[in-house]
Scaffold this motif. Structure first.
Motif, PDB file in Angstrom:
ATOM      1  N   VAL A   1       0.845  -1.160  -0.016  1.00 58.53           N
ATOM      2  CA  VAL A   1      -0.069   0.191   0.024  1.00 58.53           C
ATOM      3  C   VAL A   1       0.853   1.232   0.025  1.00 58.53           C
ATOM      4  O   VAL A   1       0.529   2.199  -0.842  1.00 58.53           O
ATOM      5  N   GLN A   2       1.849   1.212   0.669  1.00 59.18           N
ATOM      6  CA  GLN A   2       2.825   2.489   1.024  1.00 59.18           C
ATOM      7  C   GLN A   2       4.176   2.334  -0.358  1.00 59.18           C
ATOM      8  O   GLN A   2       5.231   2.699  -0.029  1.00 59.18           O
ATOM      9  N   ARG A   3       3.851   1.478  -1.134  1.00 57.07           N
ATOM     10  CA  ARG A   3       5.110   1.207  -2.122  1.00 57.07           C
ATOM     11  C   ARG A   3       5.848   2.468  -2.657  1.00 57.07           C
ATOM     12  O   ARG A   3       6.949   2.279  -3.065  1.00 57.07           O
ATOM     13  N   ASN A   4       5.131   3.477  -2.698  1.00 61.43           N
ATOM     14  CA  ASN A   4       6.009   4.756  -3.277  1.00 61.43           C
ATOM     15  C   ASN A   4       6.919   5.311  -2.356  1.00 61.43           C
ATOM     16  O   ASN A   4       7.795   6.265  -2.576  1.00 61.43           O
ATOM     17  N   ARG A   5       6.895   4.728  -0.729  1.00 62.79           N
ATOM     18  CA  ARG A   5       7.406   5.379   0.294  1.00 62.79           C
ATOM     19  C   ARG A   5       8.324   4.148   0.944  1.00 62.79           C
ATOM     20  O   ARG A   5       8.972   4.449   1.669  1.00 62.79           O
ATOM     21  N   THR A   6       8.038   2.906   0.395  1.00 62.99           N
ATOM     22  CA  THR A   6       8.789   1.729   1.046  1.00 62.99           C
ATOM     23  C   THR A   6       9.483   0.850   0.097  1.00 62.99           C
ATOM     24  O   THR A   6       9.080   0.391  -0.958  1.00 62.99           O
ATOM     25  N   LEU A   7      10.939   0.882   0.439  1.00 62.06           N
ATOM     26  CA  LEU A   7      11.682  -0.212  -0.355  1.00 62.06           C
ATOM     27  C   LEU A   7      11.775  -1.551   0.432  1.00 62.06           C
ATOM     28  O   LEU A   7      12.113  -1.550   1.483  1.00 62.06           O
ATOM     29  N   VAL A   8      11.514  -2.588  -0.449  1.00 62.13           N
ATOM     30  CA  VAL A   8      11.781  -3.992   0.378  1.00 62.13           C
ATOM     31  C   VAL A   8      12.759  -4.738  -0.169  1.00 62.13           C
ATOM     32  O   VAL A   8      13.196  -4.884  -1.491  1.00 62.13           O
ATOM     33  N   THR A   9      13.674  -5.363   0.568  1.00 59.85           N
ATOM     34  CA  THR A   9      14.751  -6.010   0.182  1.00 59.85           C
ATOM     35  C   THR A   9      14.514  -7.529   0.709  1.00 59.85           C
ATOM     36  O   THR A   9      14.880  -7.812   1.744  1.00 59.85           O
ATOM     37  N   PRO A  10      14.248  -8.369  -0.163  1.00 55.16           N
ATOM     38  CA  PRO A  10      13.873  -9.920   0.180  1.00 55.16           C
ATOM     39  C   PRO A  10      15.151 -10.575   0.495  1.00 55.16           C
ATOM     40  O   PRO A  10      16.153 -10.435  -0.199  1.00 55.16           O
ATOM     41  N   ARG A  11      15.030 -11.531   1.282  1.00 52.69           N
ATOM     42  CA  ARG A  11      16.264 -12.405   1.554  1.00 52.69           C
ATOM     43  C   ARG A  11      15.352 -13.871   1.011  1.00 52.69           C
ATOM     44  O   ARG A  11      14.411 -14.176   1.612  1.00 52.69           O
ATOM     45  N   TYR A  12      16.280 -14.831   0.464  1.00 52.52           N
ATOM     46  CA  TYR A  12      15.512 -15.975  -0.099  1.00 52.52           C
ATOM     47  C   TYR A  12      16.619 -17.035  -0.106  1.00 52.52           C
ATOM     48  O   TYR A  12      17.658 -17.103  -0.292  1.00 52.52           O
ATOM     49  N   THR A  13      15.968 -18.307  -0.529  1.00 56.19           N
ATOM     50  CA  THR A  13      16.645 -19.575  -0.826  1.00 56.19           C
ATOM     51  C   THR A  13      15.801 -19.987  -2.083  1.00 56.19           C
ATOM     52  O   THR A  13      14.785 -19.724  -2.184  1.00 56.19           O
ATOM     53  N   MET A  14      16.526 -20.924  -2.845  1.00 53.18           N
ATOM     54  CA  MET A  14      16.098 -21.478  -4.038  1.00 53.18           C
ATOM     55  C   MET A  14      15.152 -22.586  -3.424  1.00 53.18           C
ATOM     56  O   MET A  14      15.351 -23.394  -2.628  1.00 53.18           O
ATOM     57  N   GLY A  15      13.902 -22.897  -3.988  1.00 53.71           N
ATOM     58  CA  GLY A  15      12.701 -23.660  -3.763  1.00 53.71           C
ATOM     59  C   GLY A  15      12.766 -24.791  -5.006  1.00 53.71           C
ATOM     60  O   GLY A  15      13.725 -24.859  -5.780  1.00 53.71           O
ATOM     61  N   GLU A  16      11.816 -25.409  -4.689  1.00 53.93           N
ATOM     62  CA  GLU A  16      11.673 -26.543  -5.751  1.00 53.93           C
ATOM     63  C   GLU A  16      11.147 -25.987  -6.973  1.00 53.93           C
ATOM     64  O   GLU A  16      10.444 -24.925  -7.030  1.00 53.93           O
ATOM     65  N   GLY A  17      11.785 -26.414  -8.036  1.00 54.80           N
ATOM     66  CA  GLY A  17      11.276 -25.765  -9.606  1.00 54.80           C
ATOM     67  C   GLY A  17      12.553 -24.922  -9.827  1.00 54.80           C
ATOM     68  O   GLY A  17      13.204 -24.494  -9.277  1.00 54.80           O
ATOM     69  N   VAL A  18      12.405 -24.677 -11.129  1.00 51.11           N
ATOM     70  CA  VAL A  18      13.634 -23.754 -11.699  1.00 51.11           C
ATOM     71  C   VAL A  18      13.006 -22.390 -11.293  1.00 51.11           C
ATOM     72  O   VAL A  18      12.030 -21.846 -11.495  1.00 51.11           O
ATOM     73  N   SER A  19      14.197 -21.777 -10.987  1.00 51.77           N
ATOM     74  CA  SER A  19      14.266 -20.353 -10.534  1.00 51.77           C
ATOM     75  C   SER A  19      13.137 -19.793  -9.415  1.00 51.77           C
ATOM     76  O   SER A  19      12.748 -18.768  -9.502  1.00 51.77           O
ATOM     77  N   THR A  20      12.740 -20.910  -8.681  1.00 52.70           N
ATOM     78  CA  THR A  20      11.567 -20.671  -7.649  1.00 52.70           C
ATOM     79  C   THR A  20      12.365 -19.977  -6.405  1.00 52.70           C
ATOM     80  O   THR A  20      13.277 -20.551  -5.903  1.00 52.70           O
ATOM     81  N   ARG A  21      12.208 -18.582  -6.026  1.00 49.95           N
ATOM     82  CA  ARG A  21      12.688 -18.090  -4.793  1.00 49.95           C
ATOM     83  C   ARG A  21      11.923 -17.966  -3.830  1.00 49.95           C
ATOM     84  O   ARG A  21      10.694 -17.786  -3.886  1.00 49.95           O
ATOM     85  N   CYS A  22      12.220 -18.530  -2.704  1.00 51.15           N
ATOM     86  CA  CYS A  22      11.230 -18.475  -1.393  1.00 51.15           C
ATOM     87  C   CYS A  22      11.774 -17.581  -0.340  1.00 51.15           C
ATOM     88  O   CYS A  22      12.935 -17.445  -0.049  1.00 51.15           O
ATOM     89  N   LEU A  23      10.883 -16.635  -0.041  1.00 57.01           N
ATOM     90  CA  LEU A  23      11.058 -15.499   0.921  1.00 57.01           C
ATOM     91  C   LEU A  23      11.298 -16.398   2.225  1.00 57.01           C
ATOM     92  O   LEU A  23      10.337 -17.115   2.781  1.00 57.01           O
ATOM     93  N   VAL A  24      12.414 -15.963   2.762  1.00 54.14           N
ATOM     94  CA  VAL A  24      12.680 -16.362   4.166  1.00 54.14           C
ATOM     95  C   VAL A  24      13.059 -15.119   5.123  1.00 54.14           C
ATOM     96  O   VAL A  24      13.186 -15.311   6.294  1.00 54.14           O
TER      97      VAL A  24
END
Length: 129
Positions: free
Chosen positions: A99-122
């Motif tokens: 909702v506040q995307r114009n004012r908020t940056l998100v830096t996700p951290r992930y591990t690779m999941g099942e399937g090709v190029s699936t990023r899992c948010l950790v």
């Protein structure tokens, strides 16, 4: 002084952010977390139990990198990302970041999941921006 609805929302958001940043990390797998691209949440998806996609993943966010416009999806739960689950409070924080995307940056951290190029948010980090 009487609290306004906006100040109550700000306090609720601050409390939720402190909850997430204060060490509420999602379960980790044996591999180290990778840092995703910082950007804005452009899509938040929640798969309800009635969805055909629910067994595959419970939800996802899509991050748009501001400089290139590239989009990256990060999922949690289901067979794509077993063991990675988000709490309601964490989903609420992501909803607020959307909702506040114009004012908020998100830096996700992930591990690779099942399937090709699936990023899992950790885990994720929020910053004003």
């Amino acid at each position: 002084m009487k609290a306004t609805p906006r100040s109550r929302r700000s306090r609720s958001l601050l409390a939720a952010l402190m909850f997430v940043v204060g060490g509420l990390a999602l379960p980790q797998t044996a591999t180290a977390d990778d840092e995703g691209v910082s950007g804005r949440v452009t899509r938040l998806r929640i798969n309800t139990p009635g969805s055909e996609q629910h067994p595959s993943f419970l939800g996802a966010i899509t991050i748009k990198q501001p400089s290139s416009g590239d989009m990256y999806e990060y999922r949690w739960g289901g067979s794509s990302c077993p063991g990675q689950k988000l709490t309601e409070a964490q989903i609420d924080v992501l909803l607020t970041a959307f909702v506040q995307r114009n004012r908020t940056l998100v830096t996700p951290r992930y591990t690779m999941g099942e399937g090709v190029s699936t990023r899992c948010l950790v885990a994720f980090e929020l910053a004003a921006g």
